[in-house]
Design a protein around this motif. Structure first.
Motif, short mmCIF file in Angstrom:
data_model
loop_
_atom_site.label_atom_id
_atom_site.label_comp_id
_atom_site.label_asym_id
_atom_site.label_seq_id
_atom_site.Cartn_x
_atom_site.Cartn_y
_atom_site.Cartn_z
N GLY A 217 1.14 -1.76 0.28
CA GLY A 217 0.29 -0.27 -0.03
C GLY A 217 0.45 1.43 0.12
N TYR A 218 2.19 1.16 0.67
CA TYR A 218 2.84 1.94 0.95
C TYR A 218 3.34 2.41 -0.85
CZ TYR A 218 6.93 5.41 1.91
OH TYR A 218 7.78 6.54 1.67
N ALA A 219 4.14 1.48 -0.84
CA ALA A 219 4.98 1.24 -2.56
C ALA A 219 3.56 2.09 -3.51
CB ALA A 219 5.16 -0.08 -3.01
N SER A 224 1.04 6.43 3.59
CA SER A 224 2.07 6.78 4.38
C SER A 224 2.65 6.84 5.19
CB SER A 224 1.82 8.42 4.84
OG SER A 224 1.30 7.95 6.07
N ILE A 225 3.64 6.54 5.86
CA ILE A 225 4.78 6.15 6.84
C ILE A 225 3.91 6.01 7.63
CG2 ILE A 225 6.72 5.91 7.63
CD1 ILE A 225 7.71 5.32 4.90
N SER A 226 3.21 7.20 8.61
CA SER A 226 2.43 7.11 8.99
C SER A 226 1.50 5.71 8.95
CB SER A 226 1.96 7.83 10.05
OG SER A 226 1.25 8.57 9.19
N GLY A 227 0.84 5.69 7.77
CA GLY A 227 -0.48 4.97 7.38
C GLY A 227 0.00 3.88 7.16
N ARG A 280 -2.59 10.14 -0.56
CA ARG A 280 -2.06 8.89 0.88
C ARG A 280 -2.50 8.74 2.62
NH1 ARG A 280 3.62 6.42 0.34
NH2 ARG A 280 4.52 7.38 -1.93
N ARG A 281 -3.02 8.17 2.97
CA ARG A 281 -3.31 8.20 4.21
C ARG A 281 -3.07 7.81 4.99
NH1 ARG A 281 -9.59 8.91 3.46
NH2 ARG A 281 -10.22 8.34 1.23
N GLY A 282 -3.00 8.48 6.35
CA GLY A 282 -1.44 8.39 7.39
C GLY A 282 -2.71 7.90 8.55
N ALA A 288 -9.40 5.86 12.78
CA ALA A 288 -10.21 7.13 12.48
C ALA A 288 -11.09 6.38 12.08
CB ALA A 288 -10.39 8.30 11.69
N ASN A 289 -11.25 5.61 10.59
CA ASN A 289 -12.18 4.30 10.17
C ASN A 289 -11.48 2.74 10.78
OD1 ASN A 289 -12.86 5.75 7.54
ND2 ASN A 289 -10.90 5.84 7.23
N ALA A 290 -10.63 2.59 11.22
CA ALA A 290 -10.69 0.68 11.42
C ALA A 290 -10.22 1.02 13.46
CB ALA A 290 -9.68 0.46 11.11
#
Length: 452
Positions: A217-219, A224-227, A280-282, A288-290
């Motif tokens: 997912g990051y690739a 993002s890294i935090s995500g 990109r989601r962090g 917030a979602n999971a």
């Protein structure tokens, strides 16, 4: 120099918390009457008998003065025969929230990194000042409880409340603190000591799959890294608590949500409604979602509540997140007419709280798909209960999850349309978490309604 009215206000706030001890000898009706009387007194009389020394407003009135007794009233109504919960949370609200503001005002202390309006001293005081009184009142109200276990429950609850109080939510602490405290205490007091098996090979394989997918997912520039870190942590918790069956629900949400974000990204960017950070989601988005699904999953191996109910509650949180994300992304891309959910007044695409027919239908379809995955997983894990007399069947559960996702998403839109008019609006991450909480609650209510 410390603000004298602020100090006096918080001292009174804390002093009234000692009234929680009265719940020991009051019947539920008497306790409700006391809370109603306090609410009416604050509403009609307090502004004329000292309210100006307590309230923030010049008229001797502010929102917190009404929310405090109203929160106590709700606690008593929800837990009429569990005074150890209602009294303990009342005292957390009084001593914890009160001391946080008091010490934050009196002592010079660095601000918290995530909220410049809150101080380190205030957050520490929240825990230190309230821990022992809350533990005492909880054991006093429930003398047969294990004092060491109750201390752990109270310590975790107080810490959770302090963490929520420290966040920049723009929601009054008289709402967030008692809500958090009640949820923590109910969840923790439902847990029982059990000998849990060490995670087997299958769990570790799925944790490895989760790690690989997080990196992918990051690739793919979806997180993002935090995500990535959030995906690793939350995914592992969901696998260990809810099994690979619940993890597949999380995976379905991630795939559909990421696809919706990427679909027509350039077009949404030109309109100024695309996901920030180039899509990109962090970690904040992940939690917030999971986050709620992960917290519920962590309870599954230990809670006395039915496993199928907790599984459905966690799955409903993810179904709701999917419905909301898909409705927003597709509505912003394909929606021809955006309108407010209550007044149906037409607004610009991207307006907070606005919905569209196209987005709503897409959200409902996505909710159905993820609900189907959830019920298939539940059947794989404990399918026997579906055959028991009086239990909901396969398509009943799919309908429950789908409806929960749609309703939870709609309620978030209703609040969002109100939120956009506020001077200090609630942050989007908090709104998304509330959205999953709504969907999870609807699923549990519907499940309880059909189980006989």
């Amino acid at each position: 120099m410390a603000n004298a009215p602020q100090i006096f206000r918080k001292v009174v706030h804390m002093a009234f918390g000692t009234c929680a001890i009265l719940l020991k000898w009051m019947s539920p009706v008497q306790a409700i009457a006391l809370a109603v009387a306090a609410f009416l007194f604050n509403l009609f009389l307090l502004p004329y008998v000292g309210g100006k020394y307590i309230a923030r407003g010049e008229r001797g009135f502010d929102r917190g003065i009404l929310l405090y007794p109203l929160a106590v009233l709700v606690l008593i109504l929800v837990f009429p025969y569990r005074p150890e919960i209602s009294a303990a949370v009342w005292m957390i609200l009084a001593f914890g929230d009160g001391s946080a503001a008091l010490f934050g005002t009196v002592l010079r202390s660095p601000s918290l990194p995530w909220n410049e309006t809150k101080s380190v001293a205030g957050t520490v005081a929240f825990v230190v000042v309230s821990l022992v009184p809350v533990w005492w009142i909880a054991t006093f109200m429930h003398p047969g409880s294990d004092r060491r276990w109750m201390f752990l429950v109270v310590a975790l609850t107080v810490t959770g409340c302090a963490a929520v109080e420290s966040l920049k939510t723009s929601i009054d602490d008289n709402i967030t603190v008692p809500l958090t405290g009640a949820l923590f205490m109910v969840a923790l007091l439902s847990c029982v000591a059990r000998d849990q098996p060490v995670p087997g090979t299958s769990a570790w394989i799925w944790i490895g799959i989760n790690a690989a997918l997080a990196v992918a997912g990051y690739a793919a520039r979806s997180v993002s890294i935090s995500g990535l870190i959030g995906g690793l942590v939350l995914g592992a918790i969901i696998i260990l608590g809810g099994g690979w069956q619940l993890y597949l629900v999380l995976l379905a949400f991630f795939i559909i949500g990421s696809a919706g974000t990427r679909l027509g990204f350039d077009s949404k960017s030109s309109l100024g409604v695309a996901q920030e950070g180039e899509g990109r989601r962090g970690f904040s988005h992940a939690f917030a979602n999971a986050g709620l699904a992960a917290m519920i999953a962590a309870l599954i191996p230990f809670s006395q509540y039915p496993t199928e109910m907790l599984f459905l509650a966690a799955a409903a949180a993810l179904v709701t997140a999917t419905a909301d994300t898909t409705a927003s992304e597709i509505g912003q891309l394909l929606g021809r007419r955006a309108f407010l959910p209550l007044t149906f007044r037409r607004v610009e695409r991207g307006t907070e709280g606005a919905i569209s027919v196209e987005g709503t239908l897409a959200g409902a379809a996505a909710a159905f798909i993820v609900a189907l995955v959830g019920v298939l997983g539940l059947r794989s894990r404990i399918g026997g209960f579906m055959q028991a007399s009086g239990s909901p069947k396969f398509w009943d559960l799919v309908l429950i999850l789908t409806v929960a996702g749609i309703v939870g998403s709609y309620l978030e839109s209703v609040i969002g349309s109100w939120n956009r008019r506020q001077r200090e609006p609630i942050p989007n991450g908090v709104m998304n978490f509330m959205n999953t909480l709504f969907g999870s609650a609807v699923a549990v209510i519907l499940w309880m309604a059909v189980v006989r």
